[in-house]
Design an enzyme around this catalytic site. Sequence first.
Site, mmCIF file in Angstrom:
data_model
loop_
_atom_site.group_PDB
_atom_site.id
_atom_site.type_symbol
_atom_site.label_atom_id
_atom_site.label_comp_id
_atom_site.label_asym_id
_atom_site.label_seq_id
_atom_site.Cartn_x
_atom_site.Cartn_y
_atom_site.Cartn_z
ATOM 1 N N GLY A 1 7.637 -46.247 42.127
ATOM 2 C CA GLY A 1 6.805 -45.174 42.674
ATOM 3 C C GLY A 1 5.593 -44.971 41.783
ATOM 4 O O GLY A 1 5.688 -45.086 40.560
ATOM 5 N N GLY B 1 3.167 -42.245 42.285
ATOM 6 C CA GLY B 1 2.515 -40.946 42.471
ATOM 7 C C GLY B 1 2.283 -40.291 41.119
ATOM 8 O O GLY B 1 2.254 -40.964 40.086
ATOM 9 N N LEU B 2 2.122 -38.983 41.131
ATOM 10 C CA LEU B 2 1.828 -38.304 39.865
ATOM 11 C C LEU B 2 2.905 -38.567 38.838
ATOM 12 O O LEU B 2 2.615 -38.870 37.678
ATOM 13 C CB LEU B 2 1.697 -36.796 40.099
ATOM 14 C CG LEU B 2 0.469 -36.362 40.887
ATOM 15 C CD1 LEU B 2 0.444 -34.848 41.015
ATOM 16 C CD2 LEU B 2 -0.805 -36.845 40.214
ATOM 17 N N GLY C 1 5.285 -41.035 38.811
ATOM 18 C CA GLY C 1 5.456 -42.455 38.509
ATOM 19 C C GLY C 1 4.272 -43.039 37.762
ATOM 20 O O GLY C 1 4.440 -43.713 36.739
ATOM 21 N N ARG D 1 6.306 -19.421 50.825
ATOM 22 C CA ARG D 1 6.331 -20.295 51.995
ATOM 23 C C ARG D 1 7.545 -20.096 52.898
ATOM 24 O O ARG D 1 7.422 -20.093 54.114
ATOM 25 C CB ARG D 1 6.294 -21.750 51.537
ATOM 26 C CG ARG D 1 4.968 -22.104 50.949
ATOM 27 C CD ARG D 1 4.967 -23.482 50.354
ATOM 28 N NE ARG D 1 3.618 -23.783 49.868
ATOM 29 C CZ ARG D 1 3.280 -24.895 49.248
ATOM 30 N NH1 ARG D 1 4.185 -25.821 49.017
ATOM 31 N NH2 ARG D 1 2.051 -25.092 48.840
ATOM 32 N N GLU E 1 9.349 -35.216 42.671
ATOM 33 C CA GLU E 1 10.048 -34.690 43.838
ATOM 34 C C GLU E 1 11.388 -35.382 44.065
ATOM 35 O O GLU E 1 12.294 -34.817 44.694
ATOM 36 C CB GLU E 1 9.159 -34.833 45.088
ATOM 37 C CG GLU E 1 9.701 -34.091 46.307
ATOM 38 C CD GLU E 1 8.821 -34.233 47.553
ATOM 39 O OE1 GLU E 1 7.683 -34.700 47.423
ATOM 40 O OE2 GLU E 1 9.293 -33.869 48.636
#
Lengths: 637, 260
Positions: A40, A42-43, A45, A330, A425
């Site tokens: 991964g 993303g931020l 990884g 949320r 995540e």
Amino acid sequence: MDLRSSIPDGPLEKKWDRHRFEMKLVNPANKRKFTVIVVGSGLAGAGAAASLGELGYNVKSFCYQDSPRRAHSIAAQGGINASKNYRNDGDSVYRLFYDTVKGGDFRSREGNVYRLAQVSGNIIDQCVALGVPFAREYGGLLDNRSFGGAQVSRTFYARGQTGQQLLLGAYQALERQVGAGKVEMFTRHEMQDLIVIDGHARGIVTRDLVTGEVRSHVADAVCLATGGYGNVFYLATYAKGCNATAIWRAYKKGAAFGNPCFTQIHPTCIPVTGDYQSKLTLMSESLRNDGRIWVPKKPADTRPPGDVPDAERDYYLERMYPSFGNLAPRDIASRAAKRVCDEGRGVGPGGKGVYLDFADAIQRLGRKSIEEKYGNLFEMYNRITDEDPYTVPMRIYPAMHYTMGGLWVDYNLMSTLPGLHVLGEANFSDHGANRLGASALMQGLADGYFIIPYTIGNYLASNKHGAVSADHPAVKDAEKAVAQRTQRLMDVRGTHSPTHFHRELGKVMWEHCGMARTEAGLKKALQRIPELRETFWNDVKVVGSGESLNQSLELAGRVADFLELGELMCLDALERRESCGGHFREEFQTPEGEALRDDEHFCHVAAWEYTGDGKKPTRNVEPLNFENVHLSVRSYK
Amino acid sequence: MKLTLNVWRQKDARDPGRFVTYQAPDISPEMSFLEMLDVVNERLIAKGEEPIAFDHDCREGICGQCGVVINGSPHGPRRRTTSCQLHMRTFQDGDTLTLEPFRADAFPVVKDLIIDRSAFDRIIASGGFISATIGGAQDANSLPVPKENADLAMDAAACIGCGACVAACPNASAMLFTAAKVSQLGLLPQGQPERMDRVRKMVAQMDAEGFGSCTNHGECEAVCPKGIPLGNIARLNRDYLRATLSWGRRLPGAAGGGPG
């Protein structure tokens, strides 16, 4: 199952310092003798791969996209929290910690969350140093805004593209290490299995998505930073390629899955329009700073929004939660939207929508100021809906957005499988039962830049393994299993495409395991999902071959895993007989319709352990202790 | 809506490739362009034919992975819109659409509409970064940046790396992509120490990848889904000139000081 969190003793504010001192170090000259796999980009990884490369480890980094810069962190719009207190409005590490624990409805670990708040400031410093163009004021200093669930302005942002800018910063740091030869990058590669030798994670098996080649990669430790599993709902704000395959295979190799039913439904997404719809698009929560949410007071009011006089509008969030108003967290904002639509007061086709109205803000601040703040979001909305949000209120509806659950990890981000670390995540750790806005980017970068570089050293220094050859039986077995599975998917030669099954699963999940859950509904889903899975394996149609680029085969493999994971989510939702955060069981609510927690029986993490195909997994429990923030009913009234 | 599609089909990098015509009836104008392709693909799968391979991921116009040349225009007719954000209401019932991959020597076709853009990653790896090792940063507000520069840097940083600029350029130049990064980092005080080195290395890598030269056609800016301004190329050219003149010696005049 050993579920020790390994949180150090001592006062909250000293835990991480103490732990950093107590952890073992790897000598700089020895770091190059270790190989670490990061899946991964993303931020979490990209951050981890760049940091570990800089430290001197040999890193192998994998992503399924054509470039690490595509990872879905890029789509985060609103911002990133940090307790800098640049606004002088009373923020502090402790307040960010407190807000996050409370926002998560007391289902996260105090120690982890405090550490997250502690490193939040370092993240901003680091991103600025890497050239991230955050929004600034005329004096040249950084600008902030407020975000849902907080009463201070602690959110840093780069227009409506904060995730993009943070990711590109991490991507550039990663590419710098690729150029320096410290990180070997594998794009268009998908992890298909985990290699476990003597109880330790020692590598992965990948499929090259261009050539179809199945290959193993061995290492001294493995980090999964593969994101969330929200695409189990088919329609979600995730990228189309986001999948759970890496964490699911790890689960089946012995890593426990924490709180799988904790999912986040985001209140402000563009409503569904038709059956062909392939994904849902988020409109940043930051819009709630200036937009007012309303529906007509009368049910089935079909007048255009401009014809409904103010007295006949129900600004329901402002009415129900006067102190937080449109900035309620949320989960609360999403359920409120569902409630007014269920009452028949929803707007737009199908009645599944509420208005997000900027008329007051445009009058107060001027169109130019709104354009400056949200221009790109308004443009995006216009492209998708063909409506002009400057003159007609936006229509929004909640959609699946984030998963707080994920693989269980301890304070070192290590799963129950030694050597397997899980970041961002993909792990379950910091957000409890509900994540606050602008906290996901914070957690991804905290894990990648500031936590794993320390804790992986401790693992490597404490576990001296011999080299593993590519001929090791465990490696060969894993490769063979992957090849067989691919063949099995190709051999079904049924009548329906993988997308058909994915969509069907999504409908079951949204109906029974979405915004509101009931025992009866979950039981129905637990019956329906195994049936659907069986049909899939007898009727899926994958065309083309396994030895070349084959997107239908890729999707089939991912859907097969979602068909198993969806069942675990429903099981977890059924067993958690309380409502907390995003997990709302209709049987457990207050007379006002708010979530009713049961701290006596459920103040714990449920960590599910795989026991074999077709067998019920074991539910293990890690109790949660709140020594600093006292358990209380979350109120945003 | 009913459409006719002429689609470029190419089995792999070695296959010469060819156009194949498909009929696409019952298309809703509310669909996105990629959702239309999804529908066409589902129908192909039902017939046992291989679906059209195309790249995509986020489907909200930010990841930069999608990109189809539609009737000769990268990302299609609507300005400042990626292929995934294009909606079928842009077209008329009965239209014929010709769909091709982004074409450039430096972007070899992988399959059908999918290309290999790894050359862009290598340009970034050659110098498109600030060497700020993780952990050693000073307080973020200790380095004020004039708002105007921060805004210009952000305008450049909005590039999504899709490659439409290359596909639109008659020379298949990657100048707009490279210039956007050179510009973003060069406008910020943090980017000064490596500024001259960065532009030299990135331009050298761009040339080595086989991208053409920039001759100021401006097609890149016209098709860029993020509207990256052409002015970035002027900034790159200025820096590049200074960097080549100062090759091998310290550059006293470099903004913000530091070695060239």
